[in-house]
Design an enzyme around this catalytic site. Sequence first.
Site, PDB file in Angstrom:
ATOM      1  CG  ASP A 264      -2.236   0.726   0.916  1.00  0.00           C
ATOM      2  OD1 ASP A 264      -2.252   1.600   0.021  1.00  0.00           O
ATOM      3  OD2 ASP A 264      -3.249   0.435   1.579  1.00  0.00           O
ATOM      4  CD  GLU A 612     -19.602   7.005   3.866  1.00  0.00           C
ATOM      5  OE1 GLU A 612     -19.439   6.191   4.794  1.00  0.00           O
ATOM      6  OE2 GLU A 612     -20.529   6.899   3.038  1.00  0.00           O
TER       7      GLU A 612
END
Length: 870
Positions: A264, A612
Site C-alpha cells: 500500500d 466518509e
Amino acid sequence: MLVLLVSSCKTNEKEIDSYKFKFQNPSLKIEERVQDLIHQMTLTEKVSQMRYDAPAIDRLGVPAYNWWNECLHGVARAGEATVFPQGIGMGATWNAPLIYQMGTAVSDEARAKHHKFISEGKRGIYQGLTFWTPNINIFRDPRWGRGQETYGEDPYLTSRIGVNYIKGLQGNDSKYLKVVATAKHFAVHSGPEKSRHEDNYQTSNKDLYETYLPAFEAAVKEAKVHSVMCAYNRFRDEACCGSNLLLHKILRDDWGFDGYVVSDCWAINDFWEPGKHELVKTPEEASALAVSRGTDLNCGDCFDPNLKEAVLKKMVDEDKIDLALTKLMTARFKLGMFDPEENVKWSKIPYSVVGSQKHYDLSKKVARESMVLLKNQNNILPLSKDVKSIAVIGPNANSKPALLGNYHGTPKNYNTPVKAISKKLPNATVNYALGSDIAIGWPMLNTIPSSVLKNGENKGLKGEYFKNKNWEGNPEFIKNDSVVDFIWTLKRPIENLTTDEFSVRWTGQLIPNESGKYRIGLRASSAGKLYFDGDLKFEFSDDHEPKTKYFDINLKKGKIHDIKIEYYNYHSDPQAQFVWAKINQDLITPALEAAKKSEVVVLCLGLSPDIEGEEMPVLLEGFDKGDRSDIALPQTQIELMKKVHALGKPTILVLMNGSALAVNWAANNVPAILEAWYPGEFGGNAIADVLFGDYNPAGRLPVTFYKSIKYLPDFKNYNMENRTYKYFKGTPLFPFGHGLSYTNFTYSNLNIPDSITIGSNIEINVEVKNTGDFDGDEVVQLYISHKGKPNTAIRTLVEFERIHLKAGETKKLKYNINPKKYSLINEHGKPVIEPGNLVISIGGKQPGFKGLSNTHTTNVLEKKIALKNK
C-alpha cells in the site's frame, strides 16, 4: 520429420538474431525472456523497476511504466470513463455474473484508454494496465469510512463478487492478461483510518481463516488474481507488508500464489518512521525487510535508492531482488508490453467503447439491481406518475459526489435524483430544495458564479494558460473565464500537448452580493494554490484524485477581494473548480415551502464521500478522519426529516451513502425507505425507476444495519464476537440480506435428505413462485447453522442466486452444498466436520426476524438434518 525439426530450429535462430536482445523475441517463452531481461540489468536498474513509477531503461529499450492505476467501480482518475455504482452497491446486487459483465466492460475501457495514452507517448500515473482493485476486505464495522469500497460483511458474498470482477478484469486469453487485478488489502484490515499506520491487530486463528482470508483465497485460487496489495497495519506484530505468515506461509506456500505483491502506498515508510510501526530504524532496513518477506513492488519512494544500499550492506541478497523483479517483469510480459500490439488481441479494443451506450446501459442495470427497498408501509411505493407536484429535498438530491463515491472516473452524465425525477415527470412541477447541509459544519459547496467575479471590465477571472507545470515564461494564451469550473476529459485546454503537464493562473476579484460568513474553496486534481487578498490560504501537493480544500471567512456585501488561483496538472484527470457556500443559512424554510406546495415528498439524505472515506482530515460531529464515530444520520438531516414529516405529506426517504445508517426514527415514522448507496452516473435514473414502478427493486443488504454503535465492540477490536449477521446477538434495524419487492415470492416443496454421511454433498431442491402482480427478481439465500456447537456462527451464507420470475411463474431450483461449505473452522484455523445437526434455511432472507426487520415479501423454509460418520 528430422528435416522439419532442423528447419524450425534455424528459423528460430534467425528470429533471435533479428532482435538486439533475446527478451525482445515474442516467440520465446515468457520465463526465458524475463530472465534474459533481468540478466541485462545493473543493480541500480533493477531497484528502479521496483518502484511504482519505474523509469525507462533506454539502453535496453525498456519504456517507463507507472504501476499505479485504479478501477474500483470503473476506470478511475484517467479522465472520461463509465462510472458504475460504488463497491458496496456492487455487493448489494447479489448478482455475481452481472459483476463479471461489469468487469469485462471496465477492462474494455481500461485497454482502450491505455493504448490511446501509449499512442500519444503518455506513460504516467493512471495510464497503465495494473489496477489496484478490488478491495475485498471484510466490512466488519459500520464505522469504517472505506467500507464503501468493499462488497460487504460476508466472506462468501465478498468472494463471489470479487472472483467475478477479477475474472472480468483479467480476461480469458490463454497468453495475455487483459489487465492485472490486485486483491487488497492483505490482510485483517478495515479501520480505523486515522491509526492504520501504527495499529497492530490480533485475531484468533478461527476468525482469521473463517472471516478475513476466504475472499483472498478465492481470489488467488479461483480467479488467479495476478497481484495482491499488502495492508498498512501490523498483524500479530508483523507489518502486513513484511509478514512471513501472510506473504510467505499463507499466500505463497499454502495457496500457491505466483503473482507479485505491491505495498500500500508509502506503507514501507511506516516500518521506520517515528510514531508509526517503528520496526526498524532506517529506510534501508525497511526496504530489506519488505523485500525479504515478499513485497515485490513499492508504492512509494522507500526502495529507490535504499534497496540498493541494503544490498551493498548485505542486509538483503541480490537474489531476492531478482526474484521480486521476475514476478514484476512476468506481469509486464503477460500484459504484452514487450510485444507488437498486433500480437495482443486486447490492443484491438477501440476507444469508442469508453462511455459507450452499451456500458451506460450496463451501469444503469447495475445501479437498478443495487437498489434495496428497506421499508414500504401500506405499499406506498411505487408512486403514481400522474402526480402533479413533487418535492425533491435534501443535500443528496442534486449532489454529484453522492453519485460517485470515491476512487471514481469522470463521467459525462450526472443523473442526480432531482434531474431524473424531473425527466420522469415532464408534466409535473418538481420543487427542489437543499433542505440542510450534509452535516453540521459541512455546507454544500457550489461553483462561484460570474456575477460576483470581476476581471477588469469583464465578469469572471483572467486565465493564463501555460505549457508547463510551473507557470513559467509567457502563457500560451490568455482568456477570460466566466467561472472556474473545469473538468478536462478528452480535450486539454492547450492544444498539441505532448504530456499531461500544464498550468493555469486565474486572477481577478471577488465581490460578494450578500454579507455573511462564507466557506471558500478549491476543488482540484493534481496540485495548486489559492491566494485571497494576497495571502496564501492553502495549497494542494500532488493529490492523486480531486479533493477540496477551503477556508472560512466573514465577507461584507460589495467589498472587493483579490483572488489568485494557481493550478497545475500532471496526470490524466485534470479538474479545477472555484467554489463557495454561505454558512449558517436557513435551508429548512425553503424546503418546507417546497414540501407544502407538493403532493408527495422525496427526501434524499445520507452521507457523502467528502466526509466518509480514506484517511481524511475531516473532524465533524459523528465523523472522525474519514471514519464515523456515530452511525446515525447527521443531526441536520434528522431535523429536516422530522419537520418535513410533520407536514403530513406522503414522504419517501432515499438514502445515498457508503455505509450502514442507524435511521431509527425514519424506520418508525417514514412510510418508505430506499437504500441507493453511491449509485454511479445513472444512479438518479435507477432511483426514479424504482420510485415510479419502472423497475421492481430486488437488491439485498450486504451489511447489517445496526440501531447504534453502543451495541458493537470497540472499533479496533478485530475479534468477530458480536459482529456482522453471523455473530451479532442483538436485534438489527435491518438485517444482512434484507430487501423488499413490489411483488411476493413463496418457497415450497423443499426436499433435503434427513441425514447425510460426512463428506457427502447436500442436495437441495426447492420451488419458488412469484405470487404477486409484478414481474421481479428474487435473491435466493441459503444459510447453514450448526446446532449445539459452541463458538459457532448463528448462521452462515453458503449459497445465493439472483433469479427473475414473471408474475405467477414458478421455478424449480437445485443446489449442491459441498463439505467445505458446511465445515466449521476450529481454533487452529482448520476446517473440521463433526457428527451433529445442521439447520438449513432457504428463502429470500434470513429466518427469524419480526416487524421492521422482517422481509415480508418473501418467506423462508428450514430443515434440520443429521451429519453422520461413515
